[in-house]
Design an enzyme around this catalytic site. Structure first.
Site, PDB file in Angstrom:
ATOM      1  N   LYS B  63      12.505  16.973 -24.789  1.00  0.00           N
ATOM      2  CA  LYS B  63      12.243  15.923 -25.781  1.00  0.00           C
ATOM      3  C   LYS B  63      12.504  14.540 -25.196  1.00  0.00           C
ATOM      4  O   LYS B  63      11.625  13.738 -25.081  1.00  0.00           O
ATOM      5  CB  LYS B  63      13.088  16.138 -27.046  1.00  0.00           C
ATOM      6  CG  LYS B  63      12.984  14.978 -28.014  1.00  0.00           C
ATOM      7  CD  LYS B  63      13.653  15.264 -29.331  1.00  0.00           C
ATOM      8  CE  LYS B  63      13.921  13.997 -30.130  1.00  0.00           C
ATOM      9  NZ  LYS B  63      12.871  12.989 -30.079  1.00  0.00           N
ATOM     10  N   LEU B 209       6.760  11.918 -34.557  1.00  0.00           N
ATOM     11  CA  LEU B 209       6.854  12.380 -33.164  1.00  0.00           C
ATOM     12  C   LEU B 209       6.197  11.417 -32.174  1.00  0.00           C
ATOM     13  O   LEU B 209       6.044  11.731 -30.999  1.00  0.00           O
ATOM     14  CB  LEU B 209       6.236  13.779 -32.973  1.00  0.00           C
ATOM     15  CG  LEU B 209       6.716  14.874 -33.910  1.00  0.00           C
ATOM     16  CD1 LEU B 209       6.020  16.187 -33.565  1.00  0.00           C
ATOM     17  CD2 LEU B 209       8.218  15.060 -33.811  1.00  0.00           C
ATOM     18  N   ASN B 241       9.799   9.657 -29.174  1.00  0.00           N
ATOM     19  CA  ASN B 241       8.465  10.163 -28.872  1.00  0.00           C
ATOM     20  C   ASN B 241       8.550  11.576 -28.309  1.00  0.00           C
ATOM     21  O   ASN B 241       9.229  11.800 -27.321  1.00  0.00           O
ATOM     22  CB  ASN B 241       7.859   9.204 -27.839  1.00  0.00           C
ATOM     23  CG  ASN B 241       6.380   9.339 -27.722  1.00  0.00           C
ATOM     24  OD1 ASN B 241       5.779  10.219 -28.322  1.00  0.00           O
ATOM     25  ND2 ASN B 241       5.787   8.479 -26.933  1.00  0.00           N
ATOM     26  N   CYS B 242       7.873  12.513 -28.944  1.00  0.00           N
ATOM     27  CA  CYS B 242       7.982  13.915 -28.524  1.00  0.00           C
ATOM     28  C   CYS B 242       6.713  14.441 -27.876  1.00  0.00           C
ATOM     29  O   CYS B 242       6.695  15.554 -27.377  1.00  0.00           O
ATOM     30  CB  CYS B 242       8.280  14.803 -29.725  1.00  0.00           C
ATOM     31  SG  CYS B 242       9.795  14.385 -30.537  1.00  0.00           S
ATOM     32  N   VAL B 243       5.619  13.712 -27.967  1.00  0.00           N
ATOM     33  CA  VAL B 243       4.351  14.242 -27.466  1.00  0.00           C
ATOM     34  C   VAL B 243       3.893  13.457 -26.246  1.00  0.00           C
ATOM     35  O   VAL B 243       4.426  12.403 -25.941  1.00  0.00           O
ATOM     36  CB  VAL B 243       3.258  14.198 -28.558  1.00  0.00           C
ATOM     37  CG1 VAL B 243       3.558  15.188 -29.651  1.00  0.00           C
ATOM     38  CG2 VAL B 243       3.112  12.807 -29.114  1.00  0.00           C
TER      39      VAL B 243
END
Lengths: 136, 426
Positions: B63, B209, B241-243
């Site tokens: 992550k 996300l 930010n996860c993507v």
């Protein structure tokens, strides 16, 4: 909300959660097909209010897309009429989104229901953010 | 503003009964660190692990990556507006633990990306294969919504990084670097003949996300503004930010942004590094218009000669990038843009979703669609359950011999758009 603004989507969660309050146009279609519906609406006079490549979940990873669109004069008058009145910026954005789709293999076919729900939730959240920006 | 960065080099990380730093070795008590992570009841469990460069270890899904810091003098604290109370950072003295990172990993949603390989060919593509990583894999309470859990893991990572950083408060740094910015007037007087250059950083801000926080404020709600680059170095910007693992900016990249670092290195020599301008990457097209108008206006008001613009993410932000570039150039300010490419697996497709002739100086972080084979690793920290569901992976991703066939997109930091990556052109 303004009757001239609509949400065009293939996301069942967005349809379910937004249809009572907003003007939602829902089609049960794959991503590239819903983008083509959006393209046809643009050529019929609608303007995009949100980016058709919203989100960094790539085409092929997510099967869902929701956009905000403004009904143009052509749409309100004679829906489906193509040609005059197409907004050039909207045409450019939707064409580049369709081209981008071709670069990514579709990986969404084998997704579990839970994964699909998560992807629906992300798409819904992104369009809700746009709705907040649009004050509708 | 004058910021002294004290670097404390960490040579090893080991688990121990109590946490401390001694002779460059970080000793971590699992119990104490877990207590810090579990302060938030939304997190049911946390498991700590250590991954070292060269080991046959794969961390996924990643992550965030965070550099532990402690603020030893001056205004503000670690991650102002997030952990510490809101106060302007970027001056005084801050110690950073170099050579290591806190890595948050584990499932947030049912598909996820982000791979760090500590050895093998994958390690060549991620800068975080070179750091000693204290990895925390979190598990949420049942029934938690993804956005609540994302926030819980984000904050847990910051708390643990601050806890580890605090261990360095009484140490003497191995090295101290000083970064000093001028006011506008001072800069004009000191460097009348040098070109005036600013760094325009675009922050991911699309929604769930896909968020970045500036002094705790969701970046989608900001108007473009100016910062002293020392504020960024001192933790004013953090990632939610996860993507888009390959081209997102983990918090570590904000803390160590190479554009800021390199502009400081040239400040007073070949250019006058005037300031940093931050802007966002929203979904709503009118927001894009407003933000790019404001960014260009700030560049003009600052009488800049040049601007370096970095992007974060793919697709939608391409439009912001080109809008910024066109409008800044239209003000008579030369731009260089930093992006990455999605040019297809064969590299033959259009690289960006937007383009303009004003974008005549472009730096690329690489083609995120390029395919790489990642051999099986002896140990996985996190889970491979989602590897088929991560960006750039496909049904054939997990091969019979345990190796992975993936696109570069899945590797954390592989095509980073600030240049914090390992790819280069020959």
């Amino acid at each position: 909300m303004s009757g001239d603004i609509m949400i065009v989507t293939n996301n069942p969660l967005a349809h379910e959660q937004l249809q009572d309050k907003y003007n939602v146009v829902y089609y049960e279609l794959p991503l590239n097909e819903i983008l083509k519906v959006m393209r046809d609406m643009i050529h019929a006079g609608c303007h995009l209010l949100t980016h058709p490549l919203s989100g960094s979940v790539k085409p092929g990873e997510t099967p869902y897309k929701s956009v905000l669109m403004l009904k143009g004069p052509k749409t309100q008058g004679s829906a489906g009429e193509k040609g005059a009145g197409a907004d050039s910026e909207s045409v450019k954005l939707i064409e580049s989104a369709l081209s981008a789709c071709e670069k990514f293999a579709d990986k969404s076919a084998g997704y579990a229901e839970k994964t699909l729900k998560d992807l629906q939730l992300i798409d819904l959240d992104l369009i809700k953010g746009a709705i907040a920006s649009a004050y509708i | 503003m004058r910021l002294e960065m004290g670097h404390i080099y960490i040579k090893d990380i080991q688990f121990a009964d109590s946490s401390k730093i001694e002779n460059g070795v970080l000793y971590v008590s699992r119990e104490e660190a877990a207590a810090v992570a579990l302060e938030d009841e939304k997190i049911k469990n946390v498991v700590f692990d250590i991954a070292k460069p060269g080991e046959s270890v794969r961390i996924t899904p990643v992550k965030d990556v965070i550099e532990p810091r402690v603020k030893v003098s001056g205004r503000g604290g670690v991650f102002p507006g997030v952990l510490a109370k809101v106060d302007t950072v970027g001056s005084g003295t801050t110690y950073a633990l170099k050579g290591m990172a806190v890595v948050t990993a584990g499932k947030i949603v049912g598909f996820q990306e982000g791979i760090i390989d500590m050895s093998g060919p994958g390690a060549d593509y991620t800068p975080f294969s070179k750091t000693l990583n204290l990895v925390m894999v979190c598990e949420p309470q049942e029934g938690l919504e993804p956005h609540e859990y994302e926030a819980a893991v984000r904050f847990a990572g910051f708390r643990v990084a601050a806890y580890v950083g605090e261990l360095a408060r009484e140490l003497t740094p191995d090295e101290t670097k000083v970064y000093e910015t001028c006011t506008i007037k001072e800069g004009l007087e000191k460097y009348p003949d040098l070109p005036r250059v600013a760094y325009v950083q675009m922050l991911q801000s699309q929604g769930l996300l896909h968020d970045t926080y500036v002094y705790g404020v969701d970046a989608k709600k900001i108007l473009p503004t100016i910062l002293s680059p020392t504020e960024t170095m001192d933790g004013a910007i953090v990632s939610g930010n996860c993507v888009s693992a390959c081209d997102k900016n983990p918090t570590y990249v904000h803390q160590n942004n190479p554009v800021v670092e390199d502009l400081f290195a040239q400040h007073g020599k070949t250019l006058n590094f005037v300031c940093q301008i931050i802007t966002n990457e929203n979904v709503y097209l009118a927001d894009k218009m407003r933000s790019s108008d404001w960014t260009a206006k700030l560049c003009a008001m600052l009488d800049l000669d040049g601007a370096i613009v970095s992007q974060e993410g793919f697709g939608n932000p391409d439009t912001d990038l080109i809008m910024n570039c066109k409008k800044i150039e239209a003000e008579g300010v030369k731009t260089v843009i930093i992006t990455d490419e999605y040019a297809g697996r064969d590299g033959k497709s259009q690289s960006l979703a937007d383009a303009d002739e004003a974008a005549d100086a472009v730096i690329t972080g690489g083609n995120a669609n390029e395919v790489v084979i990642l051999p099986k690793m002896d140990k996985v920290i996190g889970t491979l359950d989602y590897v088929n569901k991560i960006a750039g992976a496909s049904e054939d991703t997990l091969r019979a011999d345990g190796s992975l066939e993936v696109e570069l997109q899945v590797i954390t930091g592989a095509t980073n758009e600030t240049g914090f990556n390992k790819l280069s052109a020959r």
